[in-house]
Design an enzyme around this catalytic site. Structure first.
Site, mmCIF file in Angstrom:
data_model
loop_
_atom_site.group_PDB
_atom_site.id
_atom_site.type_symbol
_atom_site.label_atom_id
_atom_site.label_comp_id
_atom_site.label_asym_id
_atom_site.label_seq_id
_atom_site.Cartn_x
_atom_site.Cartn_y
_atom_site.Cartn_z
ATOM 1 N N PRO A 222 69.647 76.952 25.168
ATOM 2 C CA PRO A 222 68.464 77.073 26.036
ATOM 3 C C PRO A 222 68.856 77.614 27.413
ATOM 4 O O PRO A 222 70.029 77.569 27.804
ATOM 5 C CB PRO A 222 67.940 75.632 26.127
ATOM 6 C CG PRO A 222 68.585 74.898 24.998
ATOM 7 C CD PRO A 222 69.894 75.562 24.748
ATOM 8 N N GLY A 224 69.680 77.802 31.238
ATOM 9 C CA GLY A 224 70.164 76.844 32.227
ATOM 10 C C GLY A 224 71.239 75.902 31.745
ATOM 11 O O GLY A 224 71.637 75.004 32.482
ATOM 12 N N THR A 225 71.734 76.070 30.521
ATOM 13 C CA THR A 225 72.745 75.151 30.002
ATOM 14 C C THR A 225 74.161 75.521 30.431
ATOM 15 O O THR A 225 75.093 74.768 30.159
ATOM 16 C CB THR A 225 72.681 75.097 28.473
ATOM 17 O OG1 THR A 225 72.711 76.421 27.939
ATOM 18 C CG2 THR A 225 71.415 74.403 28.014
ATOM 19 N N GLY A 226 74.345 76.666 31.078
ATOM 20 C CA GLY A 226 75.657 77.020 31.607
ATOM 21 C C GLY A 226 76.412 78.036 30.780
ATOM 22 O O GLY A 226 77.644 78.034 30.792
ATOM 23 N N HIS A 444 42.055 56.325 33.362
ATOM 24 C CA HIS A 444 42.657 57.273 32.413
ATOM 25 C C HIS A 444 44.163 57.032 32.287
ATOM 26 O O HIS A 444 44.690 56.890 31.176
ATOM 27 C CB HIS A 444 42.389 58.707 32.891
ATOM 28 C CG HIS A 444 42.906 59.765 31.958
ATOM 29 N ND1 HIS A 444 42.099 60.468 31.119
ATOM 30 C CD2 HIS A 444 44.166 60.242 31.737
ATOM 31 C CE1 HIS A 444 42.824 61.329 30.417
ATOM 32 N NE2 HIS A 444 44.087 61.202 30.792
ATOM 33 N N GLU A 445 44.850 56.987 33.421
ATOM 34 C CA GLU A 445 46.301 56.778 33.378
ATOM 35 C C GLU A 445 46.640 55.360 32.916
ATOM 36 O O GLU A 445 47.663 55.154 32.259
ATOM 37 C CB GLU A 445 46.908 57.054 34.756
ATOM 38 C CG GLU A 445 46.750 58.484 35.242
ATOM 39 C CD GLU A 445 47.351 59.495 34.291
ATOM 40 O OE1 GLU A 445 48.318 59.174 33.575
ATOM 41 O OE2 GLU A 445 46.827 60.628 34.239
ATOM 42 N N HIS A 448 46.777 55.416 29.110
ATOM 43 C CA HIS A 448 48.074 55.898 28.622
ATOM 44 C C HIS A 448 49.136 54.802 28.741
ATOM 45 O O HIS A 448 49.900 54.539 27.802
ATOM 46 C CB HIS A 448 48.532 57.107 29.447
ATOM 47 C CG HIS A 448 47.775 58.370 29.182
ATOM 48 N ND1 HIS A 448 47.586 58.871 27.916
ATOM 49 C CD2 HIS A 448 47.171 59.243 30.036
ATOM 50 C CE1 HIS A 448 46.903 60.010 27.992
ATOM 51 N NE2 HIS A 448 46.629 60.242 29.276
ATOM 52 N N ASP A 521 45.965 66.384 27.092
ATOM 53 C CA ASP A 521 46.278 65.352 26.097
ATOM 54 C C ASP A 521 45.775 65.748 24.714
ATOM 55 O O ASP A 521 46.479 65.566 23.712
ATOM 56 C CB ASP A 521 45.649 64.015 26.519
ATOM 57 C CG ASP A 521 46.155 63.552 27.872
ATOM 58 O OD1 ASP A 521 47.327 63.818 28.175
ATOM 59 O OD2 ASP A 521 45.375 62.940 28.620
#
Length: 627
Positions: A222, A224-226, A444-445, A448, A521
């Site tokens: 992926p 940014g993994t170096g 709402h939160e 969750h 969601d």
């Protein structure tokens, strides 16, 4: 109102500063010499014009009259002019009057001159200097204008003389080198690359048994993994020159330029062997050949790829030229690139685990001033799925936030705020929710959060907030896994779908109405249910089958297409199964929230009051309400 359980990785660009070679004196004085040459030519042109003797321009008829009257002393006859002197004197200078006229064709002119005793000569007329200047000056001005525009537009747009040269940045083995100590969290990849380093250091050790160095190593992972950092570390460990070029640097608007740059790159590499050629973003030129043609664009890319295949198949590995490439799209690469003899090895540079993230944080916080209570392992646990570039960004953001609040050292709170900023975006302090919207977002939160605490496989809630962040996120619930997971069971996915639907169901129970805040969601829960049916084979009615073949579309570039390999009847059954999963999760969540309504109310009230609740506060409210 977004519940965030994942992180988007970003690739950290590396900046390499190359000292240009010292120019010779004539190269430094190039523009000055050009201007000096043009100025000298203009000077000579005007010098020639001004140094000519001033003569009286007379008509040819008057010249004939002077000739008949015996007034002409001498003359010079040329193809386009007759110049000479009259016998009469100039009143001002006291010298003979000089004249100039344009002749007509006259075969008897010489006879007439002889009859009147005129001394005459015939001269060949030359206009070399004036003709030369008339050509040099306009073209010189055009060249200077072209040179000026080239400076403004950049070498890629106007430097036609060097357009076939490669654009590789050459990093010699001198200066500060990057080694494996600078790359953390990729232990398996470093172990694989260790043999490459050993071969570059001591090729005879492998050649004594008849072996040869792999021609190419492909780093896959992926963004940014170096991957680029690992390639530079290989160069630093081996102590050899490092050619760094991006795949997009090969392709230009002119056909054949990419292939020419590939040839030039490998020629330079052979001269500096042993060395490493690193091609970043290989998929820019290495995509699968074929597919529809778009304005001739594929033709140039395929020529570049063909030349790269020829060069990799032809160069001698005993000379110590190693090709390392990186890509995050191995699925679109041409099969000819991946066969043995080209890129012999594929090394996966994956996202780091917990221990790897700790090591990466140690590297990026080495020069930062941390408070004594900062525990990097806790920060690493809070950042599952983060790659090296993300962790570097977190460390930098923490330092900036600490300086903004005038802290003497970076605290754990600064790291917490930095992680929230990276995951959900910056706080939108200018966006103030109305009391009604704040009340709805709090429920709402809380929906969750409560479902995450009630389902058996739910990950612990680390933080819940109703402070608007990023683009369109009015609140978020953050869960942190207790341990690294690589598999998910059907029950875990069903619990995940229930958590995603918790906010929507909570609004329906409390307000008797729903809002647009659950859009993200619903999108994620629908995608999860469809993957359970079509990808994971978790449908009881359809059985252990997969439906739809995803593939990379050559025509669409980086976008994915899907090949429909099932009938319309099966498509209707898939839709019915997806709907059934969502309905089952919806009813389950509704029952849990109605049963624990006091707990939901307590969470929402506390969240509306404080706006941010930690995991410990959430756990205490749930235990108190259910006691």
């Amino acid at each position: 109102m977004k519940k965030t359980n994942f992180q988007i990785s970003s690739k950290k660009p590396e900046i390499h500063v190359n000292e240009p070679p010292e120019k010779k004196f004539w190269q430094k004085q190039g523009p000055f010499n050009i201007w000096f040459f043009i100025a000298m030519m203009i000077f000579l042109y005007f010098f020639q014009t001004t140094m000519q003797v001033k003569r009286e321009q007379i008509p040819y008829s008057q010249f004939q009259q002077y000739l008949e009257a015996d007034q002409i002393a001498e003359c010079v006859i040329r193809e386009k002019s007759i110049t000479g002197a009259l016998k009469s004197m100039d009143e001002k200078s006291g010298k003979p009057r000089l004249f100039r006229t344009v002749p007509l064709y006259n075969a008897d002119l010489a006879t007439a001159l002889d009859e009147h005793g005129v001394k005459y000569t015939v001269a060949v007329e030359t206009h070399f200097l004036s003709t030369l200047l008339s050509w040099v000056i306009p073209f010189g001005l055009i060249f200077l204008l072209w040179h000026y525009l080239g400076k403004k537009m950049g070498s890629a747009g106007m430097n036609f003389m060097n357009i076939g040269k490669n654009k590789a940045h050459i990093h010699a083995e001198t200066g500060q080198r990057v080694t494996f100590k600078d790359a953390a969290g990729v232990d398996e990849a470093k172990q694989e690359l260790g043999e490459v380093i050993e071969f570059l250091r001591n090729p005879e050790h492998f050649q004594r048994l008849g072996g040869h160095m792999p021609k190419g190593v492909l780093l896959v992972g992926p963004p940014g993994t170096g991957k680029t950092l690992l390639a530079r570390a290989v160069s630093g460990e081996a102590g050899v020159p490092f050619f760094n070029i991006s795949g997009s640097d090969f392709v230009e608007m002119f056909v054949g330029v990419g292939a020419s740059r590939v040839r030039d790159l490998f020629e330079q590499a052979r001269e500096k062997a042993p060395c490493i050629i690193f091609i970043d973003e290989l998929d820019a030129i290495g995509r699968q050949r074929g597919g529809p043609m778009v304005m001739g664009g594929h033709d140039e890319r395929e020529q570049t790829l063909n030349q790269l295949l020829v060069e990799m198949d032809g160069f001698d590995t005993s000379k110590g030229v190693m090709v390392i490439s990186a890509t995050n799209r191995p699925d679109v690469l041409d099969k000819a690139l991946l066969r043995p003899g080209r890129f012999d090895r594929q090394i996966v540079v994956d996202k780091p685990d917990l221990e790897g993230r700790v090591d990466i944080l140690k590297i990026h916080t080495h020069e930062l001033k941390l408070a004594r209570n900062v525990d990097l392992e806790i920060i690493a646990r809070r950042t599952p799925g983060f790659v090296g570039a993300d962790l570097a960004n977190v460390a930098n953001e923490a330092a900036i936030l600490g300086a903004r609040t005038n802290h003497k050292a970076i605290t754990t709170a600064d790291f917490e705020a930095a992680i929230d900023r990276v995951i959900a975006g910056p706080e939108k302090k200018s966006s103030t929710l109305s009391p009604e919207e704040k009340h709805r977002v709090a429920y709402h939160e809380s929906g969750h959060t409560l479902i995450a605490e009630l389902v058996p496989t739910g990950e612990p809630v680390h933080k819940v907030s109703i402070i608007p962040r990023g683009i369109g996120a009015l609140g978020y619930t953050l869960q942190v896994p207790e341990k690294e997971k690589f598999l998910a069971t059907k029950n875990e996915l069903m619990d995940q779908a229930a958590i995603l639907l918790g906010g929507r169901v909570a609004e329906e129970i409390v307000f008797g109405d729903i809002s647009t805040g659950a859009q993200n969601d619903l999108e994620r829960s629908s995608e999860l249910a469809r993957n359970m049916v079509c990808t994971y084979g978790m449908s009881e009615k359809l059985g252990a089958l997969t439906f739809g073949k995803k593939h990379a579309s050559l025509f669409l570039g980086t976008e994915y297409g899907e090949e429909k390999n099932y009938s319309e009847e099966t498509a209707r059954q898939i839709d019915a199964e997806v709907k059934a999963i969502i309905q089952e999760s919806y009813q389950r969540v509704k029952a849990l929230l109605e049963e624990n309504r006091p707990t939901l109310d307590a969470l929402a009230a506390r969240l509306e009051e404080k706006e941010v609740l930690s995991g410990e506060e959430v756990e205490a409210i749930v235990k108190k309400a259910t006691a």
